[in-house]
Design an enzyme around this catalytic site. Structure first.
Site, PDB file in Angstrom:
ATOM      1  N   LYS A   5       1.110  -1.394   0.038  1.00 41.62           N
ATOM      2  CA  LYS A   5       0.633  -0.307   0.119  1.00 41.62           C
ATOM      3  C   LYS A   5       0.614   1.314  -0.076  1.00 41.62           C
ATOM      4  O   LYS A   5       1.973   0.995   0.810  1.00 41.62           O
ATOM      5  CB  LYS A   5      -0.677   0.204   1.025  1.00 41.62           C
ATOM      6  CG  LYS A   5      -1.940   0.622   1.521  1.00 41.62           C
ATOM      7  CD  LYS A   5      -2.897   1.084   2.265  1.00 41.62           C
ATOM      8  CE  LYS A   5      -3.640   2.348   2.781  1.00 41.62           C
ATOM      9  NZ  LYS A   5      -4.497   1.902   4.370  1.00 41.62           N
ATOM     10  N   SER A   7      -9.514   1.840   3.167  1.00 37.99           N
ATOM     11  CA  SER A   7      -8.517   1.949   2.365  1.00 37.99           C
ATOM     12  C   SER A   7      -7.406   1.924   1.240  1.00 37.99           C
ATOM     13  O   SER A   7      -6.982   2.153   0.792  1.00 37.99           O
ATOM     14  CB  SER A   7      -8.205   3.321   2.714  1.00 37.99           C
ATOM     15  OG  SER A   7      -6.767   2.932   4.071  1.00 37.99           O
ATOM     16  N   SER A  35      -9.788  -0.574   6.806  1.00 39.36           N
ATOM     17  CA  SER A  35      -8.944  -0.180   5.872  1.00 39.36           C
ATOM     18  C   SER A  35      -8.667  -1.423   5.452  1.00 39.36           C
ATOM     19  O   SER A  35      -7.904  -1.952   4.085  1.00 39.36           O
ATOM     20  CB  SER A  35      -8.563   0.514   5.645  1.00 39.36           C
ATOM     21  OG  SER A  35      -9.039   1.621   6.039  1.00 39.36           O
TER      22      SER A  35
END
Lengths: 101, 488
Positions: B79, B154, B178
């Site tokens: 990420k 996310s 997330s």
């Protein structure tokens, strides 16, 4: 029910947050923040008398490390991402007007 | 199984045995990314050259007869809130566009030391704020099961890339769901470890009392392998826990027997608006656990409804403070201005997106002088009550089973107001507030063929039990060999 925040209040918060907002953004924030805060009014009803605020999920004491110097980021690496620099210095606009060096 | 779809354990084993070369794996993955990511938009940066070099090094070691580390040659992606030396790190924000970090996050160092190969950086909501990855300043990532739908967020790039076979596993971060929510929406496994279990040094900070790093993978066993590499004490993170790291992969391999496991079902999570298919899948999951010897126990977590407002005070408050560092002075984008205050305000105004601004404003509102007791302190007191609920429940149960999300993946643009979007995390927030470990594992498909996630919440530092129970769910009601059909 009109729960929108006042324009002046939004402008004050934006200044505290060091955040420039365009006029249309301010208007949108007035309504959106108002609606969110209205929804969060549910918190007020919670019975919290005598409950200690929980700052962290895991109780942790601050640790001390041995007082020994270690290598840190070299200045050249630290400065590489600077939007403006002069040698080993970050450059910003004049902070105190008239303070000529 | 083709090379691209090999999992973490299989890849490591085949490379260690000499059956497969690391370079072949990396080349296959890079080619697949080149072909498919134009449709998916999961990657923000591809580190092709350094990945290939690292693979060559793994093959050299193997040829020289050196002992290979546990993840040697395993292709992993990160990420974009995880700082990577020499690879652009943006947190999906314009304010960090073009920033090349001068150091690696601890988790990245650990992955590299374990021989894993970093393929690149994955899209997410800007500064990890969102539940659909629509808040990225750069691109919209599509759900591989249905490209008209979001991958969750996310960590939406992390879940989509794993689901589509564009990496063997990925890392995400989880502040309010997330990792688990996108894992559920993309049909993969996601683990949010106990607060403090994994170092956050080099993780772009969102809400420091809630953030954790964790793995996403296509199986529970693979997630366990990655977790045991990244977990552990780090002197560079003051919130890092000193407790030793057990072998999670051994726990999964040894312990699929769940006889006597006490599984709590909190009625608050099953009331209200849950999609009928999600409800049915969770019932089936609970029954499958019972059939395997687990005991189902009804429990109460009475303060559950207050988790959302408490979270959306605490997280934005901490974010407003953490994001003060983006000021256009030391790194990141600068807007030119005649004085310092204008430089700060213009740089931040131009660099942050709408949701980030909204949360900074909300957090500043809650923290400002005179309002602190009414909002931040009150939210922290409610947080204590939520933690107390869990403490009580864990006297009677070993794990708690809930849906990860109220619905399967939704369509782009479907959540029209900020509050609607916040509700996508309604089942995952409490876990972060209480600092507990949580896991999402696929437990079936909706009638439309979209993945459904089951969430397990565990006692502090009891990831091993979560993973064991997750593996039992995977075996009983998981997706098996079903793969997303939304990509060519």
């Amino acid at each position: 029910v009109n729960v929108a925040l006042g324009r002046k209040e939004v402008e004050e918060i934006a200044l505290l947050a060091r955040l420039h907002l365009e006029p249309d953004e301010i208007e949108r924030m007035q309504g959106e923040l108002g609606a969110i805060l209205e929804h969060f009014g549910a918190l007020a009803a919670a019975e919290t008398e005598g409950v200690a605020p929980m700052t962290h999920a895991v109780p942790l004491d601050l640790r001390l490390r041995p007082d020994e110097s270690e290598p840190s980021l070299p200045p050249e690496d630290a400065l590489r991402g600077a939007p403006a620099r002069d040698g080993d210095l970050f450059v910003v606009p004049v902070v105190i007007p008239g303070g000529e060096s | 199984v083709t090379v691209e779809w090999l999992g973490v354990a299989e890849t490591a084993q085949k490379i260690a045995s000499g059956e497969l070369q690391a370079v072949r794996v990396v080349d296959a993955l890079l080619a697949r990314i080149g072909n498919l990511d134009r449709q998916l938009n999961a990657y923000l940066a591809i580190a092709g050259e350094s990945a290939r070099q690292a693979a060559v090094e793994v093959d050299r070691k193997r040829a020289a007869g050196e002992k290979l580390p546990p993840l040697a040659g395993v292709p992993i992606a990160l990420k974009d809130v995880l700082v990577t030396r020499g690879v652009a790190t943006t947190a999906a924000s314009k304010i960090l566009s073009g920033w090349i970090p001068p150091y690696d996050a601890t988790v990245v160092e650990k992955l590299r030391a374990a021989g894993a190969i970093v393929l690149g950086k994955l899209n997410c909501d800007e500064f990890a704020m969102g539940s659909s990855t629509e808040n990225s300043a750069y691109q919209k990532t599509k759900n591989p099961w249905d490209p008209t739908r979001v991958p969750g967020g996310s960590s939406g790039g992390s879940s989509a890339a794993v689901a589509a076979g564009l990496c063997a596993a990925s890392l995400g971060t989880d502040t309010g769901g997330s990792i688990r929510q996108p894992a559920a929406l993309c049909g993969v496994v996601g683990v949010k470890p106990t607060y403090g279990r994994v170092s956050r040094y080099g993780v772009v900070a969102f809400a420091s009392s809630l953030d954790q790093v964790g793995p996403l993978a296509r199986s529970v066993a693979d997630a366990a392998l990655v977790l045991e590499v990244i977990a552990g004490f780090d002197p560079r993170d003051a919130t890092s826990l000193p407790d030793p790291v057990p072998s999670y992969s051994e726990a999964v391999a040894a312990g699929r027997d769940i006889t006597g496991l006490r599984v709590g079902l909190p009625h608050e999570y099953y009331e209200g608006t849950i999609d009928a298919d999600v409800r049915a899948a969770l019932e089936k999951t609970a029954h499958a656990l019972r059939d395997r010897g687990a005991e189902l126990i009804d429990i109460a977590l009475p303060h559950t409804a207050l988790a959302l407002p408490a979270y959306y005070i605490i997280a934005p408050a901490e974010a407003s403070s953490n994001l003060a560092r983006y000021d256009g002075v030391r790194y990141g984008k600068r807007a030119e201005a005649g004085d310092l205050l204008s430089l700060y305000m213009r740089s931040r105004g131009a660099g942050f997106g709408t949701e980030v601004k909204r949360r900074i404003m909300l957090g500043t509102y809650a923290l400002r002088s005179g309002y602190y007791d009414q909002y931040y302190k009150k939210a922290q007191q409610v947080r204590a009550l939520i933690k107390r609920d869990f403490d009580k429940a864990f006297h009677h149960v070993d794990v708690i089973l809930t849906p990860t999300t109220p619905t399967a993946a939704f369509r782009f643009g479907a959540k029209s107001s900020p509050l609607d979007m916040y509700l996508a995390d309604v089942f995952t927030l409490s876990c972060n507030l209480a600092g507990l470990p949580g896991l999402s594992v696929p437990c079936g498909l909706t009638a439309e063929g979209l993945p459904i996630g089951a969430q397990l919440i565990g006692k502090p530092l009891d990831e091993a039990t979560l993973l064991r129970a997750g593996a039992a769910i995977e075996e009983a009601v998981g997706l098996g060999d079903r793969r997303p059909g939304g990509i060519a």
